[in-house]
Structures are given as structure tokens and as C-alpha cells.
Motif scaffolding. Sequence first.
Motif, PDB file in Angstrom:
ATOM      1  N   LYS A 103       0.849  -1.189   0.000  1.00  0.00           N
ATOM      2  CA  LYS A 103       0.000   0.000   0.000  1.00  0.00           C
ATOM      3  C   LYS A 103       0.884   1.238   0.000  1.00  0.00           C
ATOM      4  O   LYS A 103       1.977   1.218   0.567  1.00  0.00           O
ATOM      5  CB  LYS A 103      -0.902  -0.004   1.248  1.00  0.00           C
ATOM      6  CG  LYS A 103      -1.899   1.139   1.347  1.00  0.00           C
ATOM      7  CD  LYS A 103      -2.728   0.995   2.627  1.00  0.00           C
ATOM      8  CE  LYS A 103      -3.761   2.091   2.780  1.00  0.00           C
ATOM      9  NZ  LYS A 103      -4.567   1.940   4.021  1.00  0.00           N
ATOM     10  N   TYR A 397      -4.836   6.801  -1.154  1.00  0.00           N
ATOM     11  CA  TYR A 397      -4.081   5.561  -0.955  1.00  0.00           C
ATOM     12  C   TYR A 397      -4.357   4.594  -2.097  1.00  0.00           C
ATOM     13  O   TYR A 397      -5.411   4.636  -2.747  1.00  0.00           O
ATOM     14  CB  TYR A 397      -4.420   4.918   0.399  1.00  0.00           C
ATOM     15  CG  TYR A 397      -5.827   4.366   0.498  1.00  0.00           C
ATOM     16  CD1 TYR A 397      -6.111   3.052   0.121  1.00  0.00           C
ATOM     17  CD2 TYR A 397      -6.869   5.168   0.969  1.00  0.00           C
ATOM     18  CE1 TYR A 397      -7.406   2.555   0.210  1.00  0.00           C
ATOM     19  CE2 TYR A 397      -8.159   4.674   1.063  1.00  0.00           C
ATOM     20  CZ  TYR A 397      -8.417   3.365   0.682  1.00  0.00           C
ATOM     21  OH  TYR A 397      -9.698   2.868   0.758  1.00  0.00           O
ATOM     22  N   VAL A 399      -3.847   0.355  -2.940  1.00  0.00           N
ATOM     23  CA  VAL A 399      -3.456  -0.998  -2.541  1.00  0.00           C
ATOM     24  C   VAL A 399      -2.963  -1.723  -3.789  1.00  0.00           C
ATOM     25  O   VAL A 399      -3.659  -1.766  -4.805  1.00  0.00           O
ATOM     26  CB  VAL A 399      -4.640  -1.750  -1.894  1.00  0.00           C
ATOM     27  CG1 VAL A 399      -4.257  -3.194  -1.606  1.00  0.00           C
ATOM     28  CG2 VAL A 399      -5.072  -1.045  -0.613  1.00  0.00           C
ATOM     29  N   TYR A 405      -3.329  -7.896   1.029  1.00  0.00           N
ATOM     30  CA  TYR A 405      -3.718  -6.817   1.932  1.00  0.00           C
ATOM     31  C   TYR A 405      -4.864  -7.261   2.832  1.00  0.00           C
ATOM     32  O   TYR A 405      -4.892  -6.948   4.030  1.00  0.00           O
ATOM     33  CB  TYR A 405      -4.123  -5.581   1.128  1.00  0.00           C
ATOM     34  CG  TYR A 405      -4.382  -4.366   1.995  1.00  0.00           C
ATOM     35  CD1 TYR A 405      -3.331  -3.622   2.516  1.00  0.00           C
ATOM     36  CD2 TYR A 405      -5.684  -3.958   2.295  1.00  0.00           C
ATOM     37  CE1 TYR A 405      -3.553  -2.509   3.316  1.00  0.00           C
ATOM     38  CE2 TYR A 405      -5.925  -2.858   3.093  1.00  0.00           C
ATOM     39  CZ  TYR A 405      -4.855  -2.134   3.598  1.00  0.00           C
ATOM     40  OH  TYR A 405      -5.077  -1.041   4.389  1.00  0.00           O
TER      41      TYR A 405
END
Length: 414
Positions: A103, A397, A399, A405
Amino acid sequence: MQTSPIQESTFKAFMEDYDSYSHYLHDALYYDYISKIQEVHLLGLYDDEELVGVSMLSATPVLRRYRLFTSHTGPLIKNFTNERLAFFLGEIDDYVKRNHALKLIHSPYHIYRIRNGEGEVIDSEKNNTEIVDIYTELGYTHQGFTKQLVTEELLRHQAILDITESEDELIRNMDSKTRYNTRAVEQMDLKLRYLDEDEYDKFVEIYKDTEERIGFDPVSGKKIKNLLKTLKDRTYLTLSYIEVDKYLERLNKELDALEAEKSDMEKKLESGQGTKRMKGRLNEMKDLVANKQKRIAKIGEVQKEYGNTIELSAAMYYYNNHEMVYLFSGSYPEHSMFMGTNFTTWEMIRKAKELGLPRFNFFGLTGDFTENSKDYGVYKFKKGYNTFIEELPGTFYKVFNKPVYMIAEKLNKV
């Protein structure tokens, strides 16, 4: 344009000359700190052979192989354009993917919109609403146009004062209450000194007491002291205080002058030399004398209760080539009559001008400008200096490996 990893010395040389938007989390001093406790990656953006941008990325290991990256309010770009930003972000993505990113978080210190002191969006060449599209088109999730603290890095709104004008002009442009308070503290003989490292606990105590009283989002004392030590060469830690005996001496001299003028008027009126206007002026003078006597009596009681030297307020200021930032402050409410915060704020605005800085950053606001907001009092204080408001785009953000994750989330590793 192209990017490549850069050395620490290259990064620091860039930061030494960089004079645009830059948070303390990108300071070379902060790099010295974070690089000792985390894995740090430095990338440079080049236009031909000229270094025009840098990105400091810190990484936290997850599940051994993977890393959580943050960009520390970057990247930083000279002669900023959206094209340069989009290119650099794409290159940063490619770099962190090669380094097993799980991330990546960005809280860019760039302008989204400019607002006036009332919080209303205004037309400005600095407005850059397209910046959100740049991140979302690259696959980032926007945490939204929040009105509260969403990360430990940035609030989305900050009050800014342009200090390129003269001191007289800055005072004239304040609202009437702030201008009055700024002038009033000049008559109190307040003092300011800088706290040393062995006095950090004193500052933290004052700040934490104020934080609890006003209801600020809590910041740990450990974090504040660590930040002070990290940024020591770029900060001013101030303590305002008053020496009551000197203030009383000034008040008594002023009282003597008023009583002498009052006595002179009375004599002229008694001898028939006075005028109707003088009679009115005499009544005003009597009120001034009475008020001054009350003030002296009140200050005398304060001196008996608290002693001669009374500490009023403390604050922490950070500066770089672009601005001085008002980070934290606290005060003793029982001594609010001396307006230590007003005194210190004006003194540090003058210090910022002395350093040749163009702006004074009053720092974070929630962005709720209504009377119901939890920081309305703080907002009104900052607004009083004739500030405008910079709205930042917020936090984004991405991922890079969703299955892994999700596993890390279940294991509470992220």
C-alpha cells in the motif's frame, strides 16, 4: 523527464534551496530522524539533467516480504505543474511496486482551493481541483473532503497570513479586536524567551493542559518531545511571561500623569480659566483615573497570589525556506488578561519577517467554519489576523496487492 533513486546528499542539497510548499515531514532534519528507525527511499525527478523534484518514501515491513509506503506529504516539485506531478506519481508507483509495495499513502502538500477568511471558495490562480483527478486516474482512493484529522500528517485546511507587507500594514489589516489586543500588549511590558531542551517537559505540560481544556485532538507528549528534538535547529519554542513589578511601575507612572492632568484642570476651573469643554474632559479624566486605580489594585492582587514573574503561554514554531508554521501552543487561562498568546503570535510574525519569509502559517483548521465547530474559537483567533485559507486535497491511498492486503488486515498487520 525521468526518475531515479538519489543519494541523501542530493536530497539534502535540493531541500536546502527548495522554497515552495514543503511540510516539516519532508525536512532534511526529519529525514535524519526517520531514516534511523525506518527504511527510507529517495527518488529524484529530472528534467533533462536538472533535478526538479524529490520524493521521500518511508516503508514499514508487513508479512516479511511486503511494505507499507508513505510519501510524507510529497512529492515536492519545483515549478510545479500537474503534468510533472502525474508523471512523477506514475514513476513512484512503478518504483514501490518493484519494491514489494502492499500500500502507498499520499497526503500531498499542494493546493486544492483557496478560501477567504470567511471560509468561502474564491477565484484564484492557485486553485487546482484537477489534482484529485490525477490521483484517482492513477487508481488511488480518495479518503474524501474530510473536516477532521484523517491521518497524523495533515489537516485539510490551514490559515495563511501574507507577511510581505509592512508591520504597520499588517496591524491595520487585522480585525478591530486583534488589532486592539496587539497594541494593548505593547503597554504591558511582556517578555518572550526561548525554551531549552531541558524545558521540553514544561512546554508539554502547558500544551496538554490546554489540549484537554479546549478539546483538541490529543497528541502524545512523547510525540511532541520527539518532534522538538528532531526539528530542533528549525524550531522556536517560546514562553511568554510578565514581570509584574515592572508593569505596576508603568501603571503607577501613568496614574501619576493622569492625576497631575486632572489636578491641573480642576485648578483652572476653580480659578475661572476653564471652559465647558474642559468640564466634560475633567469627567472623562476622573473615569480614567478611577479605571487606572482599579487596574493597579487588580494587578496587585495577581502579584500577591502568583508572584512577580508569571508565565503566560508557550508555543512551538517550525520554519523552512517557504514559511513559518505555528504548530502547537498552550496557555494558562487564569492569566488570559495579559494576552500572552496575542503577544507571542505578533512577535513570531515579526521574527518570520526578520528571517525573510513571505508567509506565516497558522496551520490546521477542521474546515467547519460554523459556530458549531469544535475549533470555532481557534478559527476566529486565526481569522482575526486577516488570514486566507488554503484547502488541501486530502489523503489518497492505493493498494497494490488486494488479496495479501486483506490477509494482513485480518491479522491486524496494517
